[in-house]
Write a protein that holds these residues in place. Structure first.
Motif, PDB file in Angstrom:
ATOM      1  N   THR A 317       0.834  -1.216   0.000  1.00  0.00           N
ATOM      2  CA  THR A 317       0.000   0.000   0.000  1.00  0.00           C
ATOM      3  C   THR A 317       0.865   1.260   0.000  1.00  0.00           C
ATOM      4  OG1 THR A 317      -1.607  -1.255   1.281  1.00  0.00           O
ATOM      5  CG2 THR A 317      -1.943   1.106   1.152  1.00  0.00           C
ATOM      6  N   ASN A 318       1.916   1.243   0.824  1.00  0.00           N
ATOM      7  CA  ASN A 318       2.826   2.397   0.858  1.00  0.00           C
ATOM      8  C   ASN A 318       3.531   2.587  -0.479  1.00  0.00           C
ATOM      9  OD1 ASN A 318       2.116   2.731   3.495  1.00  0.00           O
ATOM     10  ND2 ASN A 318       3.995   1.881   4.339  1.00  0.00           N
ATOM     11  N   LYS A 321       1.295   4.218  -2.944  1.00  0.00           N
ATOM     12  CA  LYS A 321       1.079   5.650  -2.679  1.00  0.00           C
ATOM     13  C   LYS A 321       2.244   6.515  -3.151  1.00  0.00           C
ATOM     14  CE  LYS A 321      -1.876   4.880   1.347  1.00  0.00           C
ATOM     15  NZ  LYS A 321      -1.945   4.926   2.817  1.00  0.00           N
ATOM     16  N   ARG A 382       0.111  -0.197  -8.028  1.00  0.00           N
ATOM     17  CA  ARG A 382      -1.250   0.291  -7.748  1.00  0.00           C
ATOM     18  C   ARG A 382      -2.301  -0.704  -8.229  1.00  0.00           C
ATOM     19  NH1 ARG A 382       0.062   6.573  -9.504  1.00  0.00           N
ATOM     20  NH2 ARG A 382       1.269   7.036  -7.618  1.00  0.00           N
TER      21      ARG A 382
END
Length: 573
Positions: A317-318, A321, A382
């Protein structure tokens, strides 16, 4: 009229406090801060307006989850609607601790919300003296409620952690790097240790794993002979090297070594070989895990480099981002800050340098291809992070685009447009996702069928057991009745059996006579009449015999009962 109400969320329930003299409190903030510590002074300022206790631990967890996410729960909405004063010239102001839930309440109930300042100080006092402000709630009960809700809330957060699948990849890539270092160190130790005995082997064999296998196989070099040549060829996979080892062992300059030292060297070599085998298994596990968690990233730059990126970012997830410019220099932070400090050239690439694309590019194009590759890595991460069904279709298409860009830099051939490639990828991904869903549905159906069969088998087994129990009960009841009835049932059964036997004898005689008539063939009518007469004469005789036997059997139990009574009388006398 009280204009300010404060909402306090506790593990035991929702509490609404009415604040008196709000304007004076606002003017005298330092005094309020001091009076918070004193219960008597605080009670004169704050009064409990309403309290809504949670019905169960599950309800408490649902409400607190809603509050933490900034969502107005149905219980909270009902509580505020029923207890907040409505009407009047001035609207009541509601003080809350969190701005997110305040905004949600403002939209939902059209209230004027206040956060910070006086509200924060009042909530601090409420938190400190909550058990004394609410009647029937002790400090021990409040602490137990807080502890239980804290445990359940933390457990729920860990259970629904979006990064939980990445943890295995982060741990496995860290272990893989550590194993590489350890195997390298241990292999050098084996080379140095066994080199005292057979120093020529170091020059012949350069691979660490092969050297450790040979050290375990050869042992004492003086024991090598032509017979061990095949085993050496199996390990080295080269007949010339095997022959060179054999010749070097005959004219080696190494020192003699004791058997106990050889045993220790062989044991250590065996450990190094087993560690290398485990490293291969771990790499295979990492490959399969990356195929499940981040298939597109793995297809684009490889499993190991993708795992390093996820590990360095902290989670998938990081990484999703991060912008492409951050992914490009991820892993080269020291060089970046040194360049910024000295005002030199910033690094062009970080961890993505280990992918094959940057190494294949020309020196002048390395920065351009690293920037392009970082852009595609960001897209792949992503897609992997937010897609429901994991497929490697997009990763393969992105890899083709990078290949086309490399050829464009070398030959000038114009690559395809990104829009066309993504349209193809979306179409293929839809088909792949549909296929995966079909497979999952089939698996679920099989599981359901298996469960149904298992439940049916269990139910039939239970039914059979119940039937067996019933049969046993009937048998036991029958035995008890038989013991009670005793001789009477036995006599009835005997009578029935005798009647059946007599009837069967009559039928057998009739059949024998008919057979005799058929065999004779002549004067069939006359003997038939005689036989009928004989049968009619025989039947009354049989009936008389049966009746006599029945009378005798009926008299027997009566006589036995009389005898028993006489014996009892004699015993009594």
């Amino acid at each position: 009229m009280v204009l300010l109400h404060v909402l306090f969320e506790h593990a035991a329930g929702y509490a609404l406090f009415a604040v008196k003299e709000v304007e004076e409190i606002g003017m005298l903030l330092p005094q309020v801060e001091q009076s918070v510590l004193n219960v008597g002074k605080f009670n004169s300022v704050v009064k409990l307006a309403a309290f809504f206790p949670f019905k169960s631990a599950q309800a408490a967890l649902e409400n607190i989850n809603a509050v933490s996410e900034g969502v107005v729960h149905a219980d909270l909405k009902l509580f505020l609607e029923t207890n907040l004063p409505s009407g009047g010239k001035k609207k009541a102001v509601l003080g809350v601790a969190d701005g997110k839930i305040g905004a949600a309440l403002q939209e939902e109930l059209e209230l004027s919300i206040q956060t910070g300042g006086v509200v924060a100080e009042i909530l601090r006092g409420v938190r400190l003296h909550f058990h004394s402000l609410v009647k029937g709630l002790t400090a021990q009960a409040a602490s137990k409620a807080q502890l239980g809700l804290g445990h359940s809330y933390s457990r729920a957060k860990v259970k629904f952690n979006v990064n939980r699948a990445d943890n295995m990849i982060i741990q496995s890539i860290a272990l893989l790097d550590q194993l590489d270092k350890d195997i390298n160190t241990f292999s050098m130790r084996v080379r140095e240790w066994y080199g005292y005995h057979f120093p020529e082997l170091i020059k012949i064999i350069s691979d660490n794993l092969t050297y450790c296998k040979l050290a375990k196989l050869i042992g004492n070099r003086k024991e090598l002979s032509e017979e061990s040549l095949e085993a050496l060829e199996e390990v080295t996979m080269d007949s010339a090297k095997a022959q060179a080892i054999l010749e070097a062992s005959r004219s080696s300059m190494g020192m003699d070594i004791s058997p106990i030292d050889l045993i220790n060297i062989e044991s250590f070599s065996r450990r190094v070989v087993s560690l290398t085998a485990y490293r291969e298994e771990l790499q295979e596990y990492l490959r399969s895990k990356m195929g499940q968690v981040a298939p597109n990233l793995a297809a684009l730059i490889g499993e190991v480099v993708g795992a390093r990126l996820i590990s360095h970012a902290g989670s998938l997830t990081n990484l999703a981002k991060y912008p492409a410019s951050t992914v490009q220099i991820l892993g080269a932070e020291k060089a970046l800050f040194r360049a910024l400090k000295t005002r030199g050239n910033t690094p062009k690439y970080g961890l993505i340098f280990h992918s094959t694309f940057i190494g294949r590019a020309a020196a002048k194009n390395k920065g351009r291809i690293s920037r392009y590759l970082a852009n595609k890595c960001t897209l792949a991460s992503r897609i992997d992070c937010f897609s429901e069904v994991p497929t490697s279709v997009f990763g393969d298409k992105l890899r083709d685009q990078v290949e086309e860009r490399l050829s464009f830099y070398e030959t000038g051939e114009i690559p395809r447009k990104n829009l066309d490639v993504m349209k193809e990828a979306v179409a293929e991904a839809g088909e792949a996702a549909a296929e995966i869903k079909r497979k999952l549905e089939k698996k679920e159906r099989r599981k359901r069928k298996h469960e149904k069969r298992r439940l049916e088998a269990l139910s039939t087994a239970d039914g059979e057991e119940e039937e067996e129990v019933k049969v046993k009960k009937l048998k036991t009841n029958g035995d008890a009745e038989a013991q009670e009835n005793g001789e009477t049932e036995a006599t009835v059964v005997k009578k029935k059996k005798k009647k059946k036997a007599a009837a069967e004898d009559v039928e057998v005689k009739q059949e024998e006579e008919e057979e005799e008539v058929l065999t004779n063939g002549v004067d069939e009518t006359v003997p038939a009449k005689k036989k009928k007469r004989k049968i009619e004469a025989v039947e009354p005789e049989i009936k008389q015999e049966v009746e006599v036997k029945e009378e005798a059997e009926a008299q027997e139990p009566e006589q036995s009962e009389k005898k028993k009574k006489k014996k009892k009388k004699t015993e009594d006398e």
